[in-house]
Structures are given as C-alpha cells and as structure tokens.
Write an enzyme that holds these catalytic residues in place. Structure first.
Site, PDB file in Angstrom:
ATOM      1  N   LYS A  66       0.845  -1.202   0.000  1.00 45.02           N
ATOM      2  CA  LYS A  66       0.000   0.000   0.000  1.00 45.02           C
ATOM      3  C   LYS A  66       0.882   1.256   0.000  1.00 45.02           C
ATOM      4  O   LYS A  66       0.678   2.188  -0.750  1.00 45.02           O
ATOM      5  CB  LYS A  66      -0.898  -0.050   1.240  1.00 45.02           C
TER       6      LYS A  66
ATOM      7  N   THR B 181     -12.020   5.106  16.131  1.00 45.40           N
ATOM      8  CA  THR B 181     -13.203   5.010  17.000  1.00 45.40           C
ATOM      9  C   THR B 181     -12.905   3.979  18.078  1.00 45.40           C
ATOM     10  O   THR B 181     -12.687   2.810  17.774  1.00 45.40           O
ATOM     11  CB  THR B 181     -14.418   4.555  16.170  1.00 45.40           C
TER      12      THR B 181
ATOM     13  N   GLU C 196     -13.338  10.988  14.363  1.00 50.65           N
ATOM     14  CA  GLU C 196     -13.636  11.485  13.011  1.00 50.65           C
ATOM     15  C   GLU C 196     -15.128  11.313  12.758  1.00 50.65           C
ATOM     16  O   GLU C 196     -15.760  10.416  13.297  1.00 50.65           O
ATOM     17  CB  GLU C 196     -12.818  10.726  11.966  1.00 50.65           C
TER      18      GLU C 196
ATOM     19  N   ARG D  48     -17.837  10.784   6.337  1.00 50.89           N
ATOM     20  CA  ARG D  48     -18.628   9.764   5.658  1.00 50.89           C
ATOM     21  C   ARG D  48     -17.824   9.263   4.467  1.00 50.89           C
ATOM     22  O   ARG D  48     -17.277  10.087   3.708  1.00 50.89           O
ATOM     23  CB  ARG D  48     -19.946  10.366   5.153  1.00 50.89           C
TER      24      ARG D  48
ATOM     25  N   LYS E  63     -18.578  10.282  19.802  1.00 54.14           N
ATOM     26  CA  LYS E  63     -18.442   9.552  18.535  1.00 54.14           C
ATOM     27  C   LYS E  63     -19.432   8.399  18.476  1.00 54.14           C
ATOM     28  O   LYS E  63     -20.203   8.255  17.532  1.00 54.14           O
ATOM     29  CB  LYS E  63     -17.010   9.030  18.389  1.00 54.14           C
TER      30      LYS E  63
ATOM     31  N   LYS F   7     -33.887   8.196   5.096  1.00 54.64           N
ATOM     32  CA  LYS F   7     -34.075   7.512   3.808  1.00 54.64           C
ATOM     33  C   LYS F   7     -34.330   6.035   4.088  1.00 54.64           C
ATOM     34  O   LYS F   7     -33.418   5.316   4.549  1.00 54.64           O
ATOM     35  CB  LYS F   7     -32.819   7.696   2.941  1.00 54.64           C
TER      36      LYS F   7
ATOM     37  N   CYS G  81     -18.633   1.383   9.915  1.00 57.24           N
ATOM     38  CA  CYS G  81     -18.865   2.126  11.161  1.00 57.24           C
ATOM     39  C   CYS G  81     -20.151   1.784  11.887  1.00 57.24           C
ATOM     40  O   CYS G  81     -20.109   1.240  12.992  1.00 57.24           O
ATOM     41  CB  CYS G  81     -18.793   3.617  10.858  1.00 57.24           C
TER      42      CYS G  81
ATOM     43  N   LYS H 281     -20.450  -1.788  13.374  1.00 58.76           N
ATOM     44  CA  LYS H 281     -19.548  -2.132  14.481  1.00 58.76           C
ATOM     45  C   LYS H 281     -19.745  -1.184  15.669  1.00 58.76           C
ATOM     46  O   LYS H 281     -19.670  -1.598  16.832  1.00 58.76           O
ATOM     47  CB  LYS H 281     -18.096  -2.154  14.019  1.00 58.76           C
TER      48      LYS H 281
END
Ligand code: UDX
Ligand code: UDX
Length: 441
Positions: free
Chosen positions: A35, A121, A151, A154, A204, A251, A260, A263
């Site tokens: 990476k 998180t 954080e 999205r 958070k 929605k 996110c 979990k």
C-alpha cells in the site's frame, strides 16, 4: 507542524492528505508495504472522490510522505495520530489490538514531548488505557499527552467532510494539548468543541448510534407504511420539515452497512453492558437493521416463488454509493442468500467489483455493464443507489425476461415506473404493476 498519522485506511489516509493540504508536514505510516509503495507512486488504494488530486498535490509540495517505518516516522513528530482499524470482535466489542500495538511502538521510539491523538473510534476509557501503555513502555522520559479527536467523515464524501464538517471534537485532560490540537485544525474553519476525554469518546459512539437509530426508525415506519398503503417517502418529507427531526438520515431502504454503524452500534451495546446497562433501544436498532437487509430476498421469493435456476441481477454492491468499500454491505448477505436458494446471480457495480469478488469468494458473476447485468434476467434487485442506476436508460429493463424491479433504495418515483410499464416493488411504498404479468400461481 510535523505530524505522523498511523494507518493509511479510509480514515488515516484522508486525515493525512487533508492535514497536509492545510499546511502541515505529514508522514502517513502503515504496516502494509505494498500500500505504502503504491502511494509513493501516487496510487490511491481506496476510492474516495477528490482524494487523489489532493494527495498528488501535497506529495509534489513536499508536505506529504509515506513510510512503513515507525521509528523514523515517530522520532521528529510533534503530534502522532492513531488511525488504525478498530474492527468488531466476535462478541461485538471493538478490537483494540492494533491501537495498543501502535501505542507501544510510539512509547519505544519518541524522544521529544509528543501529543498522541486517537482518531480511531475507540470505546470510552481507551485513551486512559493508551496513556498507561505509553507510560509503562516509554524508553525516553518525555512528556506525552493523549487526546481524543474522533472522526465524523462519511465514506464517499470524506474529503468534503474534512473541510465542511459541522464540528471538530477534542477531548483532553491537559488544556495545552487541547489548544495545540485546536491550533492544528484551525485552518479547516470548522467549529471546535473541547471537552474531557471520555465525553469525546462517547460523542463519537453516541452520534453514530443516533444516526443508525434514525435509519432503523424510518425503516420500521416504512414497513408499517407498506402494510397501511402509505408512502414512506412522503412521510419522511413531512417529518423532516420539523427542524427538530430534520430530513437527513430518514431515507428508508434495506438498512445501513459500512465499517462504522454496524460495528459502532454493537460496540456501544458492549460498552454499556460492561457497566451493567442494558441498552435496549440500540439492541432494537441492530435487530431491525438485520431484518431490513433480508427484505429484498423475501420480496423476490414472494413474487417468483422458487428461485432455482432463476437469473437475478443485483444492481449496486458497495455499502453505499461513491465508495468501493464492501464492509458489511447488504449485497453480501443478499447474494449469499440468493445463491443458497439456487439462483444464478450477476452483480453490477461501477467501482466495487474487485472488492466484491474478495468479499463474495466467486459465488456470483460480476459486470460493470448494466445491460449485461439485466440481459434475460428474471428480476433486478437494487441494493445501492449509484447515480448510474438512478439515471439508467429505462429501456434497459426491456432486456429482462420480464421487467421486474425490486428496489431496496427507492431510486425511482412510482409515477415514472408506472409510465414505463415496469413492475416495480420498493420499500415502504405501494407496488406498481406496470404491464400484464403472469401472476405467479
Ligand atoms: C477504521 C474504522 O473503520 C473506523 O471506524 C475507525 O474510526 C478508524 O479505523 P479505516 O480507515 O476504515 O478506519 O480502517 P482500515 O481501512 O481498516 O485501515 C486501517 C489501516 O491501518 C490499514 O491500512 C492497516 O494496514 C493499518 N494498520 C493496521 C497499521 O498500519 N498498523 C496496525 O498495527 C494495524
Ligand atoms: C458514517 C457516519 O455518517 C460518519 O459520520 C461516521 O464518521 C462514519 O460512519 P458512513 O458509514 O461512511 O459514515 O456512511 P453514511 O453515509 O453515514 O451511511 C451509512 C449507511 O447508512 C449506508 O449503508 C447507507 O446506505 C445507510 N443510510 C444512510 C440509510 O440507509 N439511510 C439514510 O438515510 C442514510
């Protein structure tokens, strides 16, 4: 400011790029050598609109660097962000192994006073644990403050959110550490909210859990609307006009996925359970979401009966549009269920197919062409509301054996589908039986 960010994932990489964009000198560290090598060559390993341009710009400006070496990257850093993954353990609690490993590594290499920022998180109380790990493993007696800076990005709009978020939350015990972090973030021009560490960690989880609750709430309302003949889309608009409710996250669909909400909701139930509190509401939110993700399979069985030998098109694979992330995507559960029922499945997605192949271990075919996906298909299930699907050439449904669309994200208006004679079932709304169909007997 010289900053090191540990973890080059959806959160860490975006954080590194955006901090360098506002002028800091940032080194992004990751254990994944492949990476890191790719990013040094300007390749972005995740699909995040706007990230590549900003990354290349800041590499060119000599403000953004990549490394796998903790020692070198920690030695000169004034601030070190921890943004490694905190995936779900089998019991739903957050797995903190990576965070703890990084804390130990920081303790062994730093040689100057450092502010450690926990961006990942983490459950309430983790900052305290990280601080103890660092103190117990410090090689050089230097001052270390540990600050919480969760954080709220999205996926698919993480760069936008970094510069247009509603608030930056800083949780710190030492005022100077909090002020330093406020200074680092000042150029984002976003309101900064300072509080104590535990409250910041809870903000958070509580924020994500509340957003997930809104989604499960409107999904249950949609199920009742369907039974009563109301239209959940109109109900959501009518509700959202009340500023106390707000239109966002109302929605109705086949539930939330991603790395996110699934979990973090389960982790918060665990966090509460660890202090003997039974978070009943949140357990209901998780239960509703699980049921919602199975809805499309239920609907297609009601309509077609046995799925053995039927060709089913699954339109949209990623957990939401504008991302290639397949973590907890509804498409995984749906496709595995369809295959188990003997259907032949072809999945369409504009960007997530590579990750889908990994997540679904070759049980389905995949295509980047809507036409190929719909060719001779018995039913089309819409799982992700990609623009390419919402703006589809409606005549493509003619390629199907029968134009039967079961829409998990309410992409189309009922009138539109009626006018094109498509048989259209969606979430929380009346069905549209567009053309003569062989009623299943
Ligand atoms: C994750 C969670 O999704 C998010 O909720 C949390 O706030 C931050 O952690 P994400 O960026 O999605 O965010 O994680 P992921 O995409 O899994 O990236 C984590 C990165 O950390 C990976 O690239 C991994 O190689 C790297 N890592 C992991 C390290 O560099 N060191 C480690 O010890 C472990
Ligand atoms: C979320 C939070 O929004 C973000 O603040 C936090 O930092 C990380 O988790 P993300 O998971 O990337 O972000 O995507 P989001 O846009 O919140 O959607 C999450 C899931 O909820 C998706 O599966 C989406 O399809 C679903 N969703 C969202 C709904 O079903 N209905 C809605 O109204 C909104």
């Amino acid at each position: 400011m010289k900053i090191t960010v540990v973890g080059a994932g959806y959160v860490g990489l975006t954080t590194s790029v955006c901090l360098s964009e506002i002028g800091h000198e940032v080194t992004c560290v990751d254990v994944d050598q492949i990476k890191i090598d790719k990013m040094k060559q300007g390749y972005v390993p995740i699909y995040e609109p706007g990230l590549k341009d900003l990354m290349l710009k800041n590499i060119r400006k000599n403000r953004l660097f990549f490394s796998t070496e903790h020692k070198k990257s920690f030695l000169y850093a004034e601030v070190i962000y921890i943004a490694v993954g905190t995936p779900e353990n089998a019991d739903g609690s957050a797995n903190l192994k990576a965070v703890e490993q990084v804390a130990k590594s920081i303790a062994s290499y730093i040689q100057q006073s450092t502010v450690v920022v926990i961006k990942s998180t983490v459950p309430v109380g983790t900052n305290e644990k990280v601080k103890q790990i660092i103190q117990q493993n410090l090689e050089n007696q230097v001052k270390v403050d540990v600050v919480s800076n969760p954080e709220f990005l999205r996926e698919g709009s993480a760069v936008y959110d970094s510069f247009n978020g509603d608030r930056i939350v800083i949780g710190a015990e030492q005022k100077e550490a909090a002020d330093l972090l406020a200074e680092i973030n000042r150029s984002f021009g976003i309101p900064i909210y300072q509080t104590d560490v535990k409250s910041a960690e809870m903000i958070k989880y509580a924020s994500n859990a509340f957003l997930a609750t809104k989604i499960s709430f409107i999904n249950e309302i949609s199920n009742v609307c369907e039974l009563l003949g109301a239209d959940v889309e109109d109900v959501a608009v009518g509700m959202g006009l009340d500023k106390r409710i707000g239109i966002d996250f109302l929605k109705a669909g086949i539930g939330y996925g991603g790395s996110c909400f699934p979990k973090d909701t389960k982790a918060l139930i665990q966090i509460a359970g660890n202090v003997n509190y039974d978070f009943k509401l949140l357990k209901g939110v998780v239960e509703v979401n699980k049921q919602q993700q199975g809805l499309l399979v239920k609907k297609v069985i009601e309509r077609l009966g046995s799925l053995g030998g039927k060709k089913i098109s699954v339109l949209g694979l990623s957990f939401k549009p504008n991302t290639d992330d397949m973590r907890e995507a509804a498409s995984i559960l749906i496709i595995n269920e369809l295959i188990k029922l003997g259907a032949e499945v072809i999945g369409y997605d504009p960007v997530a197919i590579d990750n889908a192949r990994l997540a679904l271990e070759g049980s389905a075919q995949f295509t980047e062409s809507l036409e190929v996906a719909l060719e001779n298909s018995d039913a089309a299930l819409i799982v992700t509301e990609w623009p390419e699907i919402k703006n589809i050439d409606i005549n493509l449904f003619e390629k199907m054996k029968n134009p039967l669309v079961i829409d998990g994200r309410n992409c189309f208006s009922l009138d539109f589908m009626k006018s094109y004679g498509v048989e259209y079932h969606s979430i929380g709304r009346p069905s549209v039986i567009g053309r003569k169909i062989d009623i299943f007997v």
